[in-house]
Design a protein around this motif. Structure first.
Motif, mmCIF file in Angstrom:
data_model
loop_
_atom_site.group_PDB
_atom_site.id
_atom_site.type_symbol
_atom_site.label_atom_id
_atom_site.label_comp_id
_atom_site.label_asym_id
_atom_site.label_seq_id
_atom_site.Cartn_x
_atom_site.Cartn_y
_atom_site.Cartn_z
ATOM 1 N N GLU A 114 15.579 7.482 61.088
ATOM 2 C CA GLU A 114 14.731 7.146 62.422
ATOM 3 C C GLU A 114 13.353 7.831 62.051
ATOM 4 O O GLU A 114 12.232 7.406 62.215
ATOM 5 C CB GLU A 114 15.131 7.534 63.694
ATOM 6 C CG GLU A 114 14.150 7.354 64.897
ATOM 7 C CD GLU A 114 14.777 7.594 66.102
ATOM 8 O OE1 GLU A 114 14.191 7.371 67.178
ATOM 9 O OE2 GLU A 114 15.826 7.952 66.257
ATOM 10 N N LEU A 115 13.500 9.153 61.552
ATOM 11 C CA LEU A 115 12.199 9.916 61.347
ATOM 12 C C LEU A 115 11.623 9.293 60.080
ATOM 13 O O LEU A 115 10.346 9.060 60.507
ATOM 14 C CB LEU A 115 12.772 11.175 60.576
ATOM 15 C CG LEU A 115 13.271 12.017 61.834
ATOM 16 C CD1 LEU A 115 13.434 13.378 61.284
ATOM 17 C CD2 LEU A 115 11.980 12.361 62.826
ATOM 18 N N TYR A 124 11.528 5.913 59.471
ATOM 19 C CA TYR A 124 11.097 4.782 59.909
ATOM 20 C C TYR A 124 9.707 5.265 60.687
ATOM 21 O O TYR A 124 8.755 4.430 60.504
ATOM 22 C CB TYR A 124 12.260 4.159 60.912
ATOM 23 C CG TYR A 124 11.620 2.836 61.628
ATOM 24 C CD1 TYR A 124 11.934 1.462 60.969
ATOM 25 C CD2 TYR A 124 10.949 2.904 62.783
ATOM 26 C CE1 TYR A 124 11.327 0.597 61.456
ATOM 27 C CE2 TYR A 124 10.493 1.769 63.258
ATOM 28 C CZ TYR A 124 10.912 0.448 62.754
ATOM 29 O OH TYR A 124 10.264 -0.758 63.298
ATOM 30 N N ASN A 125 9.966 6.100 61.472
ATOM 31 C CA ASN A 125 8.693 6.423 62.246
ATOM 32 C C ASN A 125 7.323 6.698 61.520
ATOM 33 O O ASN A 125 6.264 6.733 61.900
ATOM 34 C CB ASN A 125 9.041 7.400 63.342
ATOM 35 C CG ASN A 125 10.036 6.856 64.318
ATOM 36 O OD1 ASN A 125 9.898 5.619 64.717
ATOM 37 N ND2 ASN A 125 10.651 7.755 65.168
ATOM 38 N N LYS A 126 7.685 7.433 60.496
ATOM 39 C CA LYS A 126 6.788 7.977 59.538
ATOM 40 C C LYS A 126 6.022 7.271 58.973
ATOM 41 O O LYS A 126 4.743 7.217 58.677
ATOM 42 C CB LYS A 126 7.209 9.177 58.553
ATOM 43 C CG LYS A 126 6.217 9.736 57.657
ATOM 44 C CD LYS A 126 6.931 11.011 57.051
ATOM 45 C CE LYS A 126 5.645 11.485 55.831
ATOM 46 N NZ LYS A 126 6.124 12.528 55.216
ATOM 47 N N TYR A 127 6.600 6.083 58.439
ATOM 48 C CA TYR A 127 6.193 5.126 57.541
ATOM 49 C C TYR A 127 5.880 3.584 58.333
ATOM 50 O O TYR A 127 5.382 2.617 57.436
ATOM 51 C CB TYR A 127 6.589 4.697 56.080
ATOM 52 C CG TYR A 127 6.528 6.131 55.265
ATOM 53 C CD1 TYR A 127 5.640 6.182 54.674
ATOM 54 C CD2 TYR A 127 7.829 7.060 55.492
ATOM 55 C CE1 TYR A 127 5.328 7.485 53.716
ATOM 56 C CE2 TYR A 127 7.689 8.191 54.443
ATOM 57 C CZ TYR A 127 6.536 8.361 53.711
ATOM 58 O OH TYR A 127 6.307 9.335 52.990
ATOM 59 N N ALA A 128 6.435 3.317 59.250
ATOM 60 C CA ALA A 128 6.448 2.195 59.984
ATOM 61 C C ALA A 128 4.852 1.462 59.969
ATOM 62 O O ALA A 128 4.771 0.348 59.627
ATOM 63 C CB ALA A 128 7.104 2.253 61.406
ATOM 64 N N SER A 129 3.922 2.153 60.630
ATOM 65 C CA SER A 129 2.374 1.577 60.830
ATOM 66 C C SER A 129 2.053 1.124 59.583
ATOM 67 O O SER A 129 1.552 0.128 59.235
ATOM 68 C CB SER A 129 1.742 2.410 61.505
ATOM 69 O OG SER A 129 1.599 3.496 60.964
#
Length: 179
Positions: free
Chosen positions: A18-19, A21-26
């Motif tokens: 999840e970390l 994903y959140n770091k690179y998603a955008s």
């Protein structure tokens, strides 16, 4: 911190996934959006690529992790194009002309989102080659190999993309730049 996240992902720990994903998603969604024709298609590519990242993270050794991830996302988008290219419109447009200083002025007068919207109006093949060459930095030889086209076709597609972009940008002309 990034190393700890990567190691946690290698151990398949959901909190670290999840970390990551959140770091690179955008940033990775932006990559997908450059290659997909619609938001829906971009989201499909995005999710498929993230699954590949998590599935193959154990193969990451060193270097730029973001670069490693970005390569997976670009390759996933290219594979999506290959699988769906029979559905894309490949209209032909004019011949090569360089962007002018007037076009540069128009570009500086529009938002990033407007520019992305304009690039997304390109036929799929043109858009792929334009993004791979102008944004990702691939050579025409690499583009040809990845897309299964001749190097000359890549050059031609880029020239046509530039010409069409010039036409599309002219619709955004500010009054002081109108002819």
């Amino acid at each position: 911190m990034e190393e700890a996240i990567i190691e946690g992902c290698k151990r398949e720990e959901p909190a670290f996934q999840e970390l990551l994903y959140n770091k690179y998603a955008s940033r990775m969604m932006a990559v997908c959006s450059r290659y997909a024709k619609t938001r829906f298609e971009a989201e499909d590519v995005f999710h498929e690529a993230f699954v590949k990242v998590f599935k193959n993270i154990h193969t990451y050794q060193s270097g730029s992790f973001e670069g490693w991830m970005k390569r997976i996302f670009v390759n996933t988008a290219i594979n999506n194009y290959r699988q769906n290219k029979k559905h894309y419109n490949h209209d032909e447009f004019g011949v090569e002309h360089d962007f002018s200083s007037e076009t540069d002025s128009v570009i500086s007068g529009i938002s990033t989102q407007e520019l992305l919207d304009i690039v997304n109006q390109l036929p799929e093949g043109y858009r792929l080659v334009f993004n791979m060459f102008a944004v990702e930095g691939y050579t025409h030889k690499e583009i040809g190999e990845l897309l299964g086209i001749a190097e000359g076709t890549s050059k031609s597609q880029l020239a046509k993309a530039k010409q069409l972009l010039k036409k599309l940008l002219s619709t955004y002309s500010l009054p002081q730049y109108a002819n």
